[in-house]
Design an enzyme around this catalytic site. Sequence first.
Site, PDB file in Angstrom:
ATOM      1  N   HIS A  62      47.231 -50.915 -22.744  1.00  0.00           N
ATOM      2  CA  HIS A  62      45.991 -50.168 -22.480  1.00  0.00           C
ATOM      3  C   HIS A  62      44.931 -50.486 -23.507  1.00  0.00           C
ATOM      4  CE1 HIS A  62      48.462 -46.845 -20.480  1.00  0.00           C
ATOM      5  NE2 HIS A  62      48.038 -47.724 -19.627  1.00  0.00           N
ATOM      6  N   TYR A  66      43.556 -37.246 -21.833  1.00  0.00           N
ATOM      7  CA  TYR A  66      43.846 -36.048 -22.619  1.00  0.00           C
ATOM      8  C   TYR A  66      42.745 -35.034 -22.300  1.00  0.00           C
ATOM      9  CZ  TYR A  66      46.821 -38.885 -25.798  1.00  0.00           C
ATOM     10  OH  TYR A  66      47.791 -39.698 -26.345  1.00  0.00           O
ATOM     11  N   PRO A  88      53.231 -33.919 -30.616  1.00  0.00           N
ATOM     12  CA  PRO A  88      53.176 -35.176 -29.859  1.00  0.00           C
ATOM     13  C   PRO A  88      51.771 -35.612 -29.426  1.00  0.00           C
ATOM     14  CG  PRO A  88      54.096 -33.415 -28.516  1.00  0.00           C
ATOM     15  CD  PRO A  88      53.932 -32.868 -29.889  1.00  0.00           C
ATOM     16  N   LYS A 140      52.654 -40.053 -32.328  1.00  0.00           N
ATOM     17  CA  LYS A 140      52.971 -40.751 -33.577  1.00  0.00           C
ATOM     18  C   LYS A 140      54.447 -40.689 -33.988  1.00  0.00           C
ATOM     19  CE  LYS A 140      49.044 -42.421 -34.456  1.00  0.00           C
ATOM     20  NZ  LYS A 140      49.105 -43.561 -33.538  1.00  0.00           N
ATOM     21  N   TYR A 149      44.541 -43.701 -33.933  1.00  0.00           N
ATOM     22  CA  TYR A 149      45.300 -43.693 -32.675  1.00  0.00           C
ATOM     23  C   TYR A 149      46.117 -44.980 -32.521  1.00  0.00           C
ATOM     24  CZ  TYR A 149      46.333 -42.597 -27.780  1.00  0.00           C
ATOM     25  OH  TYR A 149      46.980 -42.309 -26.598  1.00  0.00           O
TER      26      TYR A 149
HETATM   27  P1  RFL Z   1      65.968 -38.682 -32.890  1.00  0.00           P
HETATM   28  O1  RFL Z   1      65.453 -39.409 -31.688  1.00  0.00           O
HETATM   29  O2  RFL Z   1      65.953 -37.216 -32.886  1.00  0.00           O
HETATM   30  O3  RFL Z   1      67.447 -39.220 -33.154  1.00  0.00           O
HETATM   31  C1  RFL Z   1      68.311 -38.595 -34.085  1.00  0.00           C
HETATM   32  C2  RFL Z   1      69.727 -38.876 -33.666  1.00  0.00           C
HETATM   33  O4  RFL Z   1      70.625 -38.313 -34.619  1.00  0.00           O
HETATM   34  C3  RFL Z   1      71.686 -37.665 -33.945  1.00  0.00           C
HETATM   35  N1  RFL Z   1      72.237 -36.620 -34.838  1.00  0.00           N
HETATM   36  C4  RFL Z   1      73.382 -36.759 -35.526  1.00  0.00           C
HETATM   37  N2  RFL Z   1      74.259 -37.763 -35.587  1.00  0.00           N
HETATM   38  C5  RFL Z   1      75.360 -37.585 -36.381  1.00  0.00           C
HETATM   39  N3  RFL Z   1      75.597 -36.456 -37.101  1.00  0.00           N
HETATM   40  C6  RFL Z   1      74.723 -35.431 -37.064  1.00  0.00           C
HETATM   41  N4  RFL Z   1      74.945 -34.318 -37.772  1.00  0.00           N
HETATM   42  C7  RFL Z   1      73.564 -35.564 -36.252  1.00  0.00           C
HETATM   43  N5  RFL Z   1      72.511 -34.749 -35.987  1.00  0.00           N
HETATM   44  C8  RFL Z   1      71.723 -35.404 -35.130  1.00  0.00           C
HETATM   45  C9  RFL Z   1      71.047 -37.123 -32.679  1.00  0.00           C
HETATM   46  O5  RFL Z   1      72.023 -36.884 -31.664  1.00  0.00           O
HETATM   47  C10 RFL Z   1      70.071 -38.252 -32.325  1.00  0.00           C
HETATM   48  O6  RFL Z   1      70.651 -39.206 -31.468  1.00  0.00           O
HETATM   49  O7  RFL Z   1      65.154 -39.150 -34.210  1.00  0.00           O
HETATM   50  P2  RFL Z   1      64.545 -40.567 -34.629  1.00  0.00           P
HETATM   51  O8  RFL Z   1      65.524 -41.671 -34.401  1.00  0.00           O
HETATM   52  O9  RFL Z   1      63.958 -40.349 -35.965  1.00  0.00           O
HETATM   53  O10 RFL Z   1      63.363 -40.818 -33.554  1.00  0.00           O
HETATM   54  C11 RFL Z   1      62.217 -39.998 -33.534  1.00  0.00           C
HETATM   55  C12 RFL Z   1      61.647 -39.890 -32.117  1.00  0.00           C
HETATM   56  O11 RFL Z   1      62.700 -39.524 -31.236  1.00  0.00           O
HETATM   57  C13 RFL Z   1      60.521 -38.851 -32.022  1.00  0.00           C
HETATM   58  O12 RFL Z   1      59.690 -38.909 -33.159  1.00  0.00           O
HETATM   59  C14 RFL Z   1      59.614 -39.069 -30.778  1.00  0.00           C
HETATM   60  O13 RFL Z   1      60.328 -38.855 -29.582  1.00  0.00           O
HETATM   61  C15 RFL Z   1      58.375 -38.144 -30.814  1.00  0.00           C
HETATM   62  N6  RFL Z   1      57.532 -38.278 -29.610  1.00  0.00           N
HETATM   63  C16 RFL Z   1      56.657 -39.342 -29.457  1.00  0.00           C
HETATM   64  N7  RFL Z   1      56.574 -40.294 -30.418  1.00  0.00           N
HETATM   65  C17 RFL Z   1      55.744 -41.372 -30.239  1.00  0.00           C
HETATM   66  O14 RFL Z   1      55.660 -42.227 -31.151  1.00  0.00           O
HETATM   67  N8  RFL Z   1      55.012 -41.577 -29.079  1.00  0.00           N
HETATM   68  C18 RFL Z   1      55.050 -40.665 -28.066  1.00  0.00           C
HETATM   69  O15 RFL Z   1      54.437 -40.896 -27.013  1.00  0.00           O
HETATM   70  C19 RFL Z   1      55.864 -39.476 -28.247  1.00  0.00           C
HETATM   71  N9  RFL Z   1      55.951 -38.549 -27.280  1.00  0.00           N
HETATM   72  C20 RFL Z   1      57.604 -37.305 -28.604  1.00  0.00           C
HETATM   73  C21 RFL Z   1      56.774 -37.462 -27.442  1.00  0.00           C
HETATM   74  C22 RFL Z   1      58.429 -36.196 -28.716  1.00  0.00           C
HETATM   75  C23 RFL Z   1      58.447 -35.240 -27.708  1.00  0.00           C
HETATM   76  N10 RFL Z   1      59.294 -34.128 -27.877  1.00  0.00           N
HETATM   77  C24 RFL Z   1      60.418 -33.900 -27.041  1.00  0.00           C
HETATM   78  C25 RFL Z   1      59.180 -33.340 -29.077  1.00  0.00           C
HETATM   79  C26 RFL Z   1      56.769 -36.532 -26.427  1.00  0.00           C
HETATM   80  C27 RFL Z   1      57.600 -35.388 -26.576  1.00  0.00           C
HETATM   81  C28 RFL Z   1      57.545 -34.361 -25.481  1.00  0.00           C
HETATM   82  C1  PHB Z   2      54.143 -39.930 -23.255  1.00  0.00           C
HETATM   83  O1  PHB Z   2      53.891 -40.852 -22.433  1.00  0.00           O
HETATM   84  O2  PHB Z   2      55.238 -39.347 -23.257  1.00  0.00           O
HETATM   85  C2  PHB Z   2      53.105 -39.527 -24.242  1.00  0.00           C
HETATM   86  C3  PHB Z   2      51.923 -40.241 -24.305  1.00  0.00           C
HETATM   87  C4  PHB Z   2      50.948 -39.877 -25.214  1.00  0.00           C
HETATM   88  C5  PHB Z   2      51.160 -38.784 -26.038  1.00  0.00           C
HETATM   89  C6  PHB Z   2      52.358 -38.086 -25.979  1.00  0.00           C
HETATM   90  C7  PHB Z   2      53.329 -38.445 -25.067  1.00  0.00           C
HETATM   91  O3  PHB Z   2      50.193 -38.419 -26.901  1.00  0.00           O
END
Ligand code: RFL
Ligand code: PHB
Length: 390
Positions: free
Chosen positions: A72, A200, A292, A296, A385
């Site tokens: 994009h 957004y 979110p 980031k 961004y």
């Molecule tokens: P994770 O993905 O939480 O993985 C951690 C892993 O550790 C395991 N674990 C354990 N394992 C062993 N022993 C234990 N005691 C443990 N405790 C936990 C868990 O089972 C898991 O598998 O962390 P990690 O790897 O640091 O990754 C971070 C990302 O997952 C997170 O920051 C993003 O998903 C945030 N996020 C977004 N980030 C972006 O850069 N771009 C996005 O578009 C974006 N959209 C989002 C998001 C997060 C969202 N939510 C659900 C808060 C959209 C949403 C809705």
């Molecule tokens: C997503 O596609 O899940 C998404 C995109 C942009 C955001 C957060 C989540 O700011």
Amino acid sequence: MKTQVGIIGGGPAGLLLSQLLYVNGIESVVLEKHSREHVLGRIRAGLLERGTVQMLQQAGVAASLNKNGLEHDGVELVYKGRNCRIDFFELTGSKMTIYGQTEVTRDLYQAREKTGGRILHKATDVTLAGIDTERPKIQFHHDGQAKTLDCDFVIGCDGYHGVSRAAIPSKVKREYQSSFPFAWLGVLSETPPVSEELIYAYHQRGFALCSMRSKTRSRYYIQVPLDARVDHWPDDRFWSELNTRLPSEAARNLITGPSIEKSIAPLRSFVCEPMRWNSLFLAGDAAHIVPPTGAKGLNLAVSDVRYLSQALSEFYQNKATEGLDNYSQRALDRVWKASRFSWSMTRLLHDFYEDGSAFSNRIREAEFEYLATSQAARMSFAESYVGLPY
Ligand code: RFL
Ligand code: PHB
């Protein structure tokens, strides 16, 4: 069991670190609490910075990303029906890529499998020992047996609810947090997205975001109160609320269909300092959470892993400790800047359900007006961004 680097958590941070270490000839073992199916069932991030794409390419896991990622050039911000497009490609020369976290994680699993990577799923009761020494251990249960992993370093990639952060003594640790009085309800559906770029939108009834996973799969979010429950949001209610909050052109293009995933996540900002204590290093959500809105979270997890994999490679190649010693400061510098951006974007686009919010509404209006009329303001937004330099 013995290895060079013991990694707790098999999410994107832990898996990418183990893959990058492998590329640099360093051995690691990943201990993951859940099954692979469980980890791959979580629908989360979708928007990757250019630096994140480059890291995945460097790690040799980008074949599908290169083929299927959707690039994009800009985003649409909408305030009470008025649009402001931010062309981040024109302003910064960088594009953003849509590619799901589920797919990133699947690609990493496949790469680690091909190269004999050791990932132990359903590793439970993980505890850390001796992290204040040069001979740390991770104790855990796996396959019904108590096991110990001896390693040179322990890396906590176990997310916000993991055990690693708690191992840093409270007298050296400082945790900063700020919670928001709302959550996001997210829906994934097998329907074409309303627009090629992300939208957004701020609306009196609350925030709405139109995103996607592919040309045939959409990802939408709406702001909901903290006590909202998924079972109170049948598909019809969700589509009708989203439709109301979108500008009229987007609402006209909205194609609805049955949801294939629906979940609610509260929003918070959180940072733990330091991100290193002796032989323990934290990376990703284990050390910080951003709301979110700025997309980031995953991108920060990848930048932590970038710094850490470089530092560990320098250590194993020529015993250099400078990268390890500077890791926490270097990572936190980028984390705080991204936290600032995510926080301010969240404030700009959400209704804070405040009484007497006339003042904050005017501030929001002024900020939106500034973005719509000042290239300098759009440039500042675009710079954060697309991702600040490493
Ligand atoms: P994770 O993905 O939480 O993985 C951690 C892993 O550790 C395991 N674990 C354990 N394992 C062993 N022993 C234990 N005691 C443990 N405790 C936990 C868990 O089972 C898991 O598998 O962390 P990690 O790897 O640091 O990754 C971070 C990302 O997952 C997170 O920051 C993003 O998903 C945030 N996020 C977004 N980030 C972006 O850069 N771009 C996005 O578009 C974006 N959209 C989002 C998001 C997060 C969202 N939510 C659900 C808060 C959209 C949403 C809705
Ligand atoms: C997503 O596609 O899940 C998404 C995109 C942009 C955001 C957060 C989540 O700011």
